[in-house]
Scaffold this motif. Structure first.
Motif, short mmCIF file in Angstrom:
data_model
loop_
_atom_site.label_atom_id
_atom_site.label_comp_id
_atom_site.label_asym_id
_atom_site.label_seq_id
_atom_site.Cartn_x
_atom_site.Cartn_y
_atom_site.Cartn_z
N PRO A 34 0.65 -1.29 0.11
CA PRO A 34 -0.10 -0.13 0.14
C PRO A 34 0.80 1.05 -0.18
O PRO A 34 0.47 2.15 -0.70
N ASP A 35 1.96 1.27 0.75
CA ASP A 35 2.87 2.54 0.55
C ASP A 35 3.19 2.80 -0.78
O ASP A 35 3.53 3.80 -1.14
N ASP A 36 3.81 1.88 -1.48
CA ASP A 36 4.10 1.79 -3.06
C ASP A 36 3.05 2.58 -3.67
O ASP A 36 3.05 3.27 -4.50
N ALA A 51 0.40 7.32 -6.22
CA ALA A 51 -0.81 8.18 -6.45
C ALA A 51 -0.46 9.61 -6.20
O ALA A 51 -1.06 10.49 -6.88
N VAL A 52 0.36 9.95 -5.33
CA VAL A 52 0.80 11.24 -4.93
C VAL A 52 1.35 11.95 -6.32
O VAL A 52 1.36 12.99 -6.39
N SER A 53 2.20 11.17 -7.10
CA SER A 53 2.89 11.59 -8.06
C SER A 53 1.90 11.87 -9.23
O SER A 53 1.94 12.84 -9.93
N ASP A 82 -7.01 12.73 0.74
CA ASP A 82 -8.03 11.69 0.35
C ASP A 82 -7.37 10.96 -0.79
O ASP A 82 -7.78 9.76 -0.83
N VAL A 83 -6.47 11.54 -1.57
CA VAL A 83 -5.75 10.61 -2.33
C VAL A 83 -5.08 9.41 -1.77
O VAL A 83 -5.10 8.11 -2.00
N VAL A 84 -4.46 9.84 -0.51
CA VAL A 84 -3.78 8.68 0.04
C VAL A 84 -4.81 7.62 0.64
O VAL A 84 -4.51 6.29 0.63
N ALA A 85 -5.83 8.16 1.23
CA ALA A 85 -6.92 7.37 1.83
C ALA A 85 -7.39 6.39 0.48
O ALA A 85 -7.64 5.05 0.81
N GLN A 86 -7.69 7.09 -0.41
CA GLN A 86 -8.31 6.04 -1.55
C GLN A 86 -7.41 5.24 -1.94
O GLN A 86 -7.76 4.13 -2.29
N ALA A 87 -6.03 5.39 -2.30
CA ALA A 87 -5.03 4.46 -2.60
C ALA A 87 -4.92 3.17 -1.56
O ALA A 87 -5.14 2.11 -2.09
N ARG A 88 -4.85 3.65 -0.49
CA ARG A 88 -5.11 2.51 0.56
C ARG A 88 -6.24 1.68 0.53
O ARG A 88 -6.14 0.29 0.95
N LEU A 123 -6.43 1.54 -10.06
CA LEU A 123 -5.76 2.08 -11.25
C LEU A 123 -5.85 3.70 -11.28
O LEU A 123 -5.26 4.51 -11.66
N ALA A 124 -7.01 3.80 -11.12
CA ALA A 124 -7.78 5.47 -11.03
C ALA A 124 -7.00 6.21 -10.18
O ALA A 124 -6.38 7.29 -10.33
N SER A 125 -7.04 5.60 -8.96
CA SER A 125 -6.33 6.47 -7.92
C SER A 125 -4.87 6.55 -8.02
O SER A 125 -4.42 7.57 -7.69
N LEU A 126 -4.21 5.77 -8.75
CA LEU A 126 -2.83 5.66 -9.09
C LEU A 126 -2.72 6.74 -10.34
O LEU A 126 -1.54 6.97 -10.77
N GLY A 127 -3.71 7.23 -11.05
CA GLY A 127 -3.67 7.87 -12.00
C GLY A 127 -3.23 7.19 -13.27
O GLY A 127 -2.64 7.82 -14.25
#
Length: 534
Positions: A227-229, A234-236, A337-343, A416-420
């Motif tokens: 999840p950290d990866d 996602a942040v990028s 929100d992006v971090v929460a969605q990715a996790r 995939l969407a949350s990762l852009g």
């Protein structure tokens, strides 16, 4: 690129001419979904903010003309004209505006960047909704087929129980239990059909066409290991976070625009004027007549130094700073929100994979259990209710497996969407050239034509008002109304042999799910539940 290859491979592997692939559904959505086409129009409107900001730094030119008729003149002025026609030309060129124009253009460019990120976010969100609608139809069609197969099996059980009741092998209680379970199964089938109708209508709303036969979706690409990866990616790449950051930069530039209100303005001006008295000037005799026209030209440089404006500049600066503070907080909110969605999406996808494994084991175990219960019923150690319960457990586990496969795929695409990585350029859609928002930006950025105009707007997305939608619930209710009634409530009636149920659609390509419903016994063959107990 990996996703594009997978989708292209799935499209090439499709042999049925009538089956609709997920790739084809995404192409239809990309070309005609109203949410997406509206977002593109909004982005074109945002592009116009740049030429609007540039216009404040360009020369301004104007022409004025007038005609005057002097109805009353002084009696002591014998050379006063009776009428005059005049025309003038004025040009103003801003030389210095305290940085207002420069920072205004930069702020408009930042908002264009934010708009493009918003367009990417809308695109990914619409694609997630499309995948969800696509998989919902596949899931609900499979659940309907499972429930239909269950109804057919229970109809055979009721028939057999009635036969044994007539010969005295079973009691009315045994028949009633079979009838009750059949009634429950029929109600479950109606609920499944209603859910399928809802999923089909949602598919029609999103895609724009009614769903035909939907092909199995392609496998998803590999995801980050932890999840950290996933959060790092996602942040990028997440477009929502890119939009928030660009909006914050635009707000910071708006503060500089507001501060320019305190600074001086320098403007160069040029003007020319022509007046023609239309041969209406008096004179003659001893008094020489003046010229019948006048011409003048003026060049000037003006400086405007604000001394006091009633506190307006300070209020504008404070207002812009407050908006900038809001955008900074909004950026932090979106980042969270992006971090929460990715996790969350990573967790949902991982859990769905585990549910698939458990459900497959449950299906295999329940199939074995049903076989054993039927065998034990044939020797009298199990009763009819035990067989009915085992059949229901098998149905529940098969439904859970179908739902788990749908949940896993949707959760994976949402990840995939949350990762852009769930946009058209990542999916490699081949329904024509992809929409490029920079084309319109380059077209309008340096436009200085005051009479420029685009064609009259016309809707791009098609209406679904005239698209028929099949109503499965009504069809099944008509079938039930014409079906033979129970022999305990009406004279005996014969029933036609039930056809073997269809296999549930496979949600994972290359894997055949063990979810085939039980096949009804052909006429003349005694089922386990019809064997007399010892």
């Amino acid at each position: 690129m990996r996703i594009a290859i997978l989708l292209a491979g799935a499209a090439l592997a499709t042999t049925s001419a009538q089956a609709v692939t997920l790739r084809e559904a995404l192409v239809q959505v990309y070309q005609g979904n109203p949410s997406l086409t509206a977002a593109r129009a909004q982005q074109r409107a945002t592009d116009e903010g740049v030429p609007i900001a540039r216009a404040a730094g360009l020369p301004q030119a104007g022409v004025d003309a007038s005609f005057q008729e002097f109805a009353l003149q002084a009696t002591n002025n014998i050379v006063a004209p009776r009428r005059a026609a005049s025309a003038g030309l004025s040009i103003g060129v801003p030389i210095y505006s305290g940085g207002q124009v420069r920072n205004g253009i930069r702020a408009a460019d930042a908002r264009v960047e934010a708009g493009r990120a918003n367009l990417r976010s809308t695109e990914a969100g619409v694609f997630v909704e499309t995948v969800s609608a696509y998989m919902n139809v596949i899931r609900d069609e499979a659940i309907v087929e499972l429930n239909r197969g269950n109804v057919r099996v229970l109809q055979t059980n009721v028939q057999a129980a009635q036969d044994r009741f007539e010969v005295g092998d079973l009691t009315r209680t045994d028949v009633a239990q079979s009838q009750a379970r059949l009634a429950i199964a029929q109600s479950q089938l109606q609920s499944a059909l209603a859910q399928l109708d809802a999923s089909r209508e949602n598919y029609l709303r999103v895609v724009g066409t009614a769903p035909a036969t939907l092909d199995a979706p392609p496998p998803l690409p590999a995801f980050p290991a932890t999840p950290d990866d996933a959060v790092d990616v996602a942040v990028s790449n997440n477009p929502a976070l890119s939009q928030a950051r660009a909006t914050s930069r635009a707000a910071a530039l708006d503060v500089r625009v507001a501060e320019s209100l305190r600074l001086p303005r320098v403007t160069a001006n040029a003007s020319g004027n022509y007046v023609n008295y239309l041969n209406s000037i008096g004179g003659g005799g001893l008094i020489q007549s003046p010229p019948n026209y006048q011409r003048s030209a003026t060049l000037s440089v003006g400086v405007n130094l604000p001394l006091f404006q009633g506190g307006l500049p300070g209020a504008r600066v404070r207002q812009a700073q407050a908006i900038q503070s809001q955008t900074l907080e909004q950026t932090t909110f979106v980042e969270r929100d992006v971090v929460a969605q990715a996790r969350t999406n990573y967790s949902l996808w991982t859990a769905a994979q585990a549910v698939i494994t458990s459900s497959e084991q449950a299906v295999a175990a329940n199939e074995l259990a049903l076989e054993g219960v039927r065998a034990e019923n044939s020797v009298g150690t199990r009763n009819v209710l035990d067989v009915l319960n085992a059949e229901q457990e098998l149905l529940n586990s098969r439904v859970q497996l179908v739902a788990a496969r749908r949940d896993a795929y949707v959760a994976g695409f949402a990840l995939l969407a949350s990762l852009g990585k769930a946009e058209a350029k990542d999916l490699g859609l081949d329904g024509g050239p992809l929409y490029d928002p920079t084309v319109n930006y380059r077209r309008v950025r340096n436009s200085i034509n005051d009479w420029a105009k685009d064609p009259e707007p016309q809707p791009v997305a098609a209406t679904t008002l005239g698209v028929p939608s099949p109503t499965q619930v009504t069809v099944e209710q008509n079938r039930a109304a014409t079906a033979p009634r129970n022999r305990l409530d009406a004279p005996a009636a014969t029933t036609s042999p039930a056809a073997p149920p269809a296999t549930a659609p496979n949600l994972r390509p290359g894997v055949q799910p063990p979810v085939t419903p039980p096949v009804a016994q052909p006429p003349g063959t005694r089922s386990h539940v019809t064997t007399p107990r010892s």
